[in-house]
Design an enzyme around this catalytic site. Sequence first.
Site, PDB file in Angstrom:
ATOM      1  CE  LYS A 125     -50.903  -2.373 -19.106  1.00 14.97           C
ATOM      2  NZ  LYS A 125     -50.310  -2.267 -17.748  1.00 14.97           N
ATOM      3  CB  SER A 126     -44.938  -2.380 -22.570  1.00 12.92           C
ATOM      4  OG  SER A 126     -45.860  -1.361 -22.302  1.00 12.92           O
ATOM      5  N   GLY A 170     -54.354  -4.119 -17.373  1.00  9.74           N
ATOM      6  CA  GLY A 170     -53.699  -4.576 -16.157  1.00  9.74           C
ATOM      7  C   GLY A 170     -52.936  -3.437 -15.534  1.00  9.74           C
ATOM      8  CD  GLU A 200     -54.377   3.073 -25.715  1.00  7.94           C
ATOM      9  OE1 GLU A 200     -54.432   3.207 -24.488  1.00  7.94           O
ATOM     10  OE2 GLU A 200     -55.361   2.924 -26.440  1.00  7.94           O
ATOM     11  N   GLY A 217     -46.693  -1.982 -14.886  1.00  8.27           N
ATOM     12  CA  GLY A 217     -45.600  -2.874 -14.499  1.00  8.27           C
ATOM     13  C   GLY A 217     -45.980  -4.342 -14.555  1.00  8.27           C
TER      14      GLY A 217
HETATM   15  P1  ADP Z   1     -46.539  -2.579 -18.311  1.00  7.45           P
HETATM   16  O1  ADP Z   1     -46.486  -2.332 -19.776  1.00  7.45           O
HETATM   17  O2  ADP Z   1     -47.638  -3.492 -17.903  1.00  7.45           O
HETATM   18  O3  ADP Z   1     -46.542  -1.325 -17.496  1.00  7.45           O
HETATM   19  P2  ADP Z   1     -43.852  -3.551 -18.661  1.00  7.45           P
HETATM   20  O4  ADP Z   1     -43.952  -4.631 -19.653  1.00  7.45           O
HETATM   21  O5  ADP Z   1     -43.384  -2.219 -19.131  1.00  7.45           O
HETATM   22  O6  ADP Z   1     -45.218  -3.380 -17.892  1.00  7.45           O
HETATM   23  O7  ADP Z   1     -42.881  -4.013 -17.498  1.00  7.45           O
HETATM   24  C1  ADP Z   1     -42.974  -5.293 -16.885  1.00  7.45           C
HETATM   25  C2  ADP Z   1     -41.816  -5.452 -15.915  1.00  7.45           C
HETATM   26  O8  ADP Z   1     -40.601  -5.488 -16.630  1.00  7.45           O
HETATM   27  C3  ADP Z   1     -41.707  -4.303 -14.934  1.00  7.45           C
HETATM   28  O9  ADP Z   1     -41.352  -4.856 -13.680  1.00  7.45           O
HETATM   29  C4  ADP Z   1     -40.602  -3.459 -15.480  1.00  7.45           C
HETATM   30  O10 ADP Z   1     -39.907  -2.828 -14.429  1.00  7.45           O
HETATM   31  C5  ADP Z   1     -39.731  -4.480 -16.175  1.00  7.45           C
HETATM   32  N1  ADP Z   1     -39.069  -3.888 -17.345  1.00  7.45           N
HETATM   33  C6  ADP Z   1     -39.664  -3.256 -18.384  1.00  7.45           C
HETATM   34  N2  ADP Z   1     -38.752  -2.852 -19.294  1.00  7.45           N
HETATM   35  C7  ADP Z   1     -37.548  -3.231 -18.813  1.00  7.45           C
HETATM   36  C8  ADP Z   1     -36.201  -3.117 -19.297  1.00  7.45           C
HETATM   37  N3  ADP Z   1     -35.918  -2.536 -20.464  1.00  7.45           N
HETATM   38  N4  ADP Z   1     -35.210  -3.620 -18.537  1.00  7.45           N
HETATM   39  C9  ADP Z   1     -35.486  -4.229 -17.344  1.00  7.45           C
HETATM   40  N5  ADP Z   1     -36.707  -4.375 -16.850  1.00  7.45           N
HETATM   41  C10 ADP Z   1     -37.746  -3.883 -17.560  1.00  7.45           C
END
Ligand code: ADP
Length: 588
Positions: free
Chosen positions: A389-390, A383, A512, A386
């Site tokens: 996924k993580s 995907g 990753e 943002g």
């Molecule tokens: P991906 O892994 O798909 O790139 P993330 O899971 O990292 O997406 O992020 C999903 C959303 O959560 C994003 O809008 C990101 O800005 C927000 N986000 C990620 N980590 C944090 C955090 N520690 N605090 C606040 N918002 C976060």
Amino acid sequence: MSVSAGVPSTRRTLPVATLASVRAQTAVLLREHRRALLTVVGLHACAAVAGLAAPYVVGRLVDEVTGGTAYATVDRLALWLAGAILVQTVLGWAAGRASFRLGERVFAQLREQFMTRVMALPLSTVERAGTGDLVSRTTNDVEALSHVVRFGIPSIFVAVVTLAITVGAAVATGWLVALPVVVGVPIMWLSTRRYLRYAPDGYLRERATYAVMNGVVTETVDGARTVDALGLATRRRQRMDEAIRASFDAEIYTLKLRLIWFPQVEFAYLLPVAATLVWGGWLVSQGHASVGAVTTVALYVHQLANPLDELLMWLDEIQVGATSLARVIGIADVPPDREATGETPTDAHLVVDDVSYAYRAGRDVLHGVSLDLAPGERLAIVGPSGAGKSTLGRLMAGIDGPRTGRIDVGGVRLVDLDLDRLRGEVALVTQEHHVFVGTLADNLLLARPGAGREDLVDALAAVDAREWALGLPDGLDTTVGSGGHALTTAQSQQLALARLVLADPHTLVLDEATSLLDPRAARHLERSLAAVVTGRTVVAIAHRLHTAHDADRVAVVDGGQVTEIGSHDELIAARGAYAALWRSWRDE
Ligand code: ADP
């Protein structure tokens, strides 16, 4: 005060304990060490009593000499004097020793409690608060506290005991003679109250100006080239001059406060001595007291100066110590993010059911995500950046709990498992690996404390690391980590993978996202990784699409939702978002 769940802020500081809680904790500490405390107070009381002998003997001597006496009596009294001083010295030494031991013990206990609490802090809290706050509590605050607990508390007890006993002795020698003791009290009270009203702010301001000054200097030195290139030298010098002036002003202010306070306190010590002599002289002339009694009392009153000085000196420091203690014990106010229920998962089946999650209240980044992982399956999550996924990966590894919905393994919520248990079920694998200071074996044993030597070697062999590991100067007993034998990035990653083999979770979440892989080492590591994932359920968060192609199923996450799920071929055939992504990636 405590951090309440759902406070809308990403960077919260850690909680600070309330004054009431600081008091309660101090009371508990003192109660726990009641016996040691009584010993300390008792010994100091004995030393203080021995200290009373000298003025008493001198008083007797004065009376004897006034009345006309034999040399023998004088000799006898002098011997008593010497004996009393000797006893006082020995008792003082023993009392000092007992106080320092008590101080060290209390401090060690506080430090251990603090460490235990820090280790128990939920990872998400530490991440959210940032490490700066925690580091400053672990260093500055613990140090400030150490000073007060080790030296302050014993000194305060000594001062109070000595004061009480000396005043008692003066009154016992002749209450009428001892009356002037009180004349110093109002002066001391008023001047100290005034000082304490202005001093804390003054000192805080002083410290703040030091911080600014340090900032300006470091900034200028760090940016020396920029300063030079842009011709900012004059401006920077002006900034420095301003900072120094502010600091100078702040120092002058506190200096003034001390310059007013010190002489007043000094006067408050000496006035009662003078008053005792004048008042005593009058009493002697009226036949109400002997010259000896007046001498003794005057010496006692004079002796009060030392413990009073000590007590006042610690008044300031105690305030600093209390602030630090509030920050140190405040750590305990962080609510736990998991509460182990003791349930045991029935199998290795991981189910995500209608999960949502928010980093900030009211801003969900996952909306009703559901996934059902067949044991042994390989699922790729793809995907846009943002998409969440993580975040989903962290939830599936049990690092954070979902806001609503549940994530279960074998019918038990991940957040209901204690951490050790959880790590044996699911593990999150990122590319960030830390080598702890210790031997190679220590680093491996973290994953399974009970593992034998052979298990460790087998785990290393499984990730293709056996050869270099046994080739280290002391093999498994080689000290690694900062200051020890330096491992390459690839070796540290293999070490982390070997830890996974030892922890043996049935499910791995591979993220990753933070790929730091050295391309030369990558192929080698991929083999190590392949060995680790064999036979386990794998959730691969694929920020690059080729990983997805090899998976059993692919889930597309977009805007915090699973928008498509199926095998690579099914999704290609469906001609949806994944098919489009795949095509554009292939054409690149
Ligand atoms: P991906 O892994 O798909 O790139 P993330 O899971 O990292 O997406 O992020 C999903 C959303 O959560 C994003 O809008 C990101 O800005 C927000 N986000 C990620 N980590 C944090 C955090 N520690 N605090 C606040 N918002 C976060």
